[in-house]
Motif scaffolding. Structure first.
Motif, PDB file in Angstrom:
ATOM      1  N   LEU A 194       1.007  -1.392  -0.035  1.00  0.00           N
ATOM      2  CA  LEU A 194       0.103   0.028   0.158  1.00  0.00           C
ATOM      3  C   LEU A 194       0.943   1.431  -0.271  1.00  0.00           C
ATOM      4  N   LEU A 195       1.698   0.937   0.235  1.00  0.00           N
ATOM      5  CA  LEU A 195       3.237   2.643   0.673  1.00  0.00           C
ATOM      6  C   LEU A 195       3.251   2.526  -0.531  1.00  0.00           C
ATOM      7  N   PHE A 196       4.302   1.480  -1.290  1.00  0.00           N
ATOM      8  CA  PHE A 196       4.255   1.602  -2.294  1.00  0.00           C
ATOM      9  C   PHE A 196       3.788   2.357  -3.609  1.00  0.00           C
ATOM     10  N   VAL A 197       1.480   2.110  -3.955  1.00  0.00           N
ATOM     11  CA  VAL A 197       1.348   2.647  -4.512  1.00  0.00           C
ATOM     12  C   VAL A 197       0.629   3.977  -3.967  1.00  0.00           C
ATOM     13  N   LEU A 198       0.339   3.865  -3.046  1.00  0.00           N
ATOM     14  CA  LEU A 198       0.262   5.899  -2.361  1.00  0.00           C
ATOM     15  C   LEU A 198       1.456   6.616  -3.354  1.00  0.00           C
ATOM     16  N   PHE A 199       3.077   6.440  -2.752  1.00  0.00           N
ATOM     17  CA  PHE A 199       3.587   6.331  -2.947  1.00  0.00           C
ATOM     18  C   PHE A 199       4.097   7.141  -4.651  1.00  0.00           C
ATOM     19  N   ALA A 200       3.576   5.920  -5.591  1.00  0.00           N
ATOM     20  CA  ALA A 200       3.799   6.095  -6.894  1.00  0.00           C
ATOM     21  C   ALA A 200       2.264   6.797  -6.992  1.00  0.00           C
ATOM     22  N   ILE A 201       1.214   6.991  -6.549  1.00  0.00           N
ATOM     23  CA  ILE A 201      -0.260   8.419  -7.437  1.00  0.00           C
ATOM     24  C   ILE A 201      -0.010   8.780  -6.818  1.00  0.00           C
ATOM     25  N   ALA A 202       1.001   9.515  -5.797  1.00  0.00           N
ATOM     26  CA  ALA A 202       0.555  10.391  -5.145  1.00  0.00           C
ATOM     27  C   ALA A 202       2.201  11.058  -5.820  1.00  0.00           C
ATOM     28  N   GLY A 203       2.522  10.576  -6.385  1.00  0.00           N
ATOM     29  CA  GLY A 203       3.429  11.820  -7.547  1.00  0.00           C
ATOM     30  C   GLY A 203       4.649  11.137  -7.440  1.00  0.00           C
ATOM     31  N   GLY A 204       5.218  10.375  -6.412  1.00  0.00           N
ATOM     32  CA  GLY A 204       6.255  10.133  -5.710  1.00  0.00           C
ATOM     33  C   GLY A 204       7.038   9.469  -6.160  1.00  0.00           C
ATOM     34  N   PRO A 205       8.465   8.461  -5.183  1.00  0.00           N
ATOM     35  CA  PRO A 205       9.302   8.215  -6.166  1.00  0.00           C
ATOM     36  C   PRO A 205       8.755   5.819  -6.101  1.00  0.00           C
ATOM     37  N   GLY A 206       7.706   6.210  -5.669  1.00  0.00           N
ATOM     38  CA  GLY A 206       7.520   5.018  -5.558  1.00  0.00           C
ATOM     39  C   GLY A 206       7.215   3.412  -6.226  1.00  0.00           C
ATOM     40  N   LEU A 207       7.493   3.737  -7.333  1.00  0.00           N
ATOM     41  CA  LEU A 207       7.179   3.454  -8.169  1.00  0.00           C
ATOM     42  C   LEU A 207       8.857   3.004  -8.861  1.00  0.00           C
ATOM     43  N   LEU A 208       9.392   4.221  -9.699  1.00  0.00           N
ATOM     44  CA  LEU A 208      10.863   4.047  -9.737  1.00  0.00           C
ATOM     45  C   LEU A 208      11.893   3.347  -8.653  1.00  0.00           C
ATOM     46  N   ALA A 209      11.219   3.918  -7.065  1.00  0.00           N
ATOM     47  CA  ALA A 209      11.952   2.498  -6.325  1.00  0.00           C
ATOM     48  C   ALA A 209      12.289   1.290  -5.957  1.00  0.00           C
ATOM     49  N   TYR A 210      10.733   0.871  -6.840  1.00  0.00           N
ATOM     50  CA  TYR A 210      10.139  -0.335  -6.875  1.00  0.00           C
ATOM     51  C   TYR A 210      11.072  -1.009  -7.425  1.00  0.00           C
ATOM     52  N   ILE A 211      11.138  -0.414  -9.258  1.00  0.00           N
ATOM     53  CA  ILE A 211      12.124  -0.922 -10.051  1.00  0.00           C
ATOM     54  C   ILE A 211      13.238  -1.218 -10.058  1.00  0.00           C
ATOM     55  N   VAL A 212      13.849   0.214  -9.104  1.00  0.00           N
ATOM     56  CA  VAL A 212      15.696  -0.251  -9.027  1.00  0.00           C
ATOM     57  C   VAL A 212      15.903  -1.030  -7.730  1.00  0.00           C
ATOM     58  N   MET A 213      14.602  -1.427  -6.378  1.00  0.00           N
ATOM     59  CA  MET A 213      15.189  -2.705  -6.230  1.00  0.00           C
ATOM     60  C   MET A 213      15.385  -3.808  -6.600  1.00  0.00           C
ATOM     61  N   TRP A 214      13.986  -4.095  -7.648  1.00  0.00           N
ATOM     62  CA  TRP A 214      14.270  -5.613  -8.227  1.00  0.00           C
ATOM     63  C   TRP A 214      14.661  -5.582  -9.006  1.00  0.00           C
ATOM     64  N   LEU A 215      15.923  -4.806  -9.215  1.00  0.00           N
ATOM     65  CA  LEU A 215      17.119  -4.667 -10.221  1.00  0.00           C
ATOM     66  C   LEU A 215      18.674  -5.330  -9.235  1.00  0.00           C
ATOM     67  N   VAL A 216      18.574  -3.752  -8.282  1.00  0.00           N
ATOM     68  CA  VAL A 216      18.972  -4.241  -7.274  1.00  0.00           C
ATOM     69  C   VAL A 216      19.630  -5.163  -5.948  1.00  0.00           C
ATOM     70  N   VAL A 217      18.325  -5.879  -5.540  1.00  0.00           N
ATOM     71  CA  VAL A 217      18.356  -6.015  -4.418  1.00  0.00           C
ATOM     72  C   VAL A 217      18.064  -7.280  -4.481  1.00  0.00           C
ATOM     73  N   PRO A 218      19.269  -8.521  -4.181  1.00  0.00           N
ATOM     74  CA  PRO A 218      19.091  -9.609  -5.129  1.00  0.00           C
ATOM     75  C   PRO A 218      17.723 -10.866  -4.257  1.00  0.00           C
ATOM     76  N   GLU A 219      17.315 -12.252  -5.128  1.00  0.00           N
ATOM     77  CA  GLU A 219      17.355 -13.208  -4.232  1.00  0.00           C
ATOM     78  C   GLU A 219      17.563 -13.464  -2.854  1.00  0.00           C
ATOM     79  N   LYS A 220      16.919 -14.079  -2.229  1.00  0.00           N
ATOM     80  CA  LYS A 220      16.680 -15.006  -0.537  1.00  0.00           C
ATOM     81  C   LYS A 220      17.625 -15.661  -1.309  1.00  0.00           C
ATOM     82  N   PRO A 221      18.303 -16.090  -1.211  1.00  0.00           N
ATOM     83  CA  PRO A 221      19.420 -17.238  -1.186  1.00  0.00           C
ATOM     84  C   PRO A 221      18.482 -18.457  -0.743  1.00  0.00           C
ATOM     85  N   GLY A 222      18.729 -20.070  -1.561  1.00  0.00           N
ATOM     86  CA  GLY A 222      18.523 -20.801  -1.011  1.00  0.00           C
ATOM     87  C   GLY A 222      17.350 -20.988  -0.604  1.00  0.00           C
ATOM     88  N   ALA A 223      16.428 -20.125  -1.353  1.00  0.00           N
ATOM     89  CA  ALA A 223      14.914 -20.255  -1.498  1.00  0.00           C
ATOM     90  C   ALA A 223      14.180 -20.491  -2.648  1.00  0.00           C
TER      91      ALA A 223
END
Length: 82
Positions: A36-65
C-alpha cells in the motif's frame, strides 16, 4: 556473534518481483502495508514506482529459497477417436 540482517527479495511472498515481501520480512511488518505504501507513493507523484524498479534490479533474491516450478496442466479429457 550476532547475525547480520540483510535485505532480500522474497521468493515466497511475492506479487510481482518480491520487493515488498522482502521489505516486509526485513522490517517484520505486514507485506500488505508495504504494498500500500509503494502504491500511495506512486500515485501521489512520489518515487514509489521508480524505487520498486530500482530495488527489483539491485536487491538479490533470498538465497536457498528456490521458486517452485509451475504445476503441469491437467490432462485433457478427449474422447477416443475411432
Amino acid at each position: 556473534m550476532e547475525e547480520v540482517k540483510r535485505l532480500y527479495r522474497s521468493t515466497t511472498d511475492r506479487m510481482v518481483a518480491g520487493v515488498c515481501g522482502g521489505v516486509a520480512e526485513y522490517f517484520k511488518i505486514d507485506p500488505t502495508l508495504v504494498r500500500l505504501l509503494f502504491v500511495l507513493f506512486a500515485i501521489a507523484g512520489g518515487p514509489g514506482l521508480l524505487a520498486y524498479i530500482v530495488m527489483w534490479l539491485v536487491v538479490p533474491e533470498k538465497p536457498g529459497a528456490a521458486v517452485p516450478p509451475p504445476a503441469a496442466p491437467p490432462p485433457a479429457d478427449t474422447p477416443p477417436t475411432t
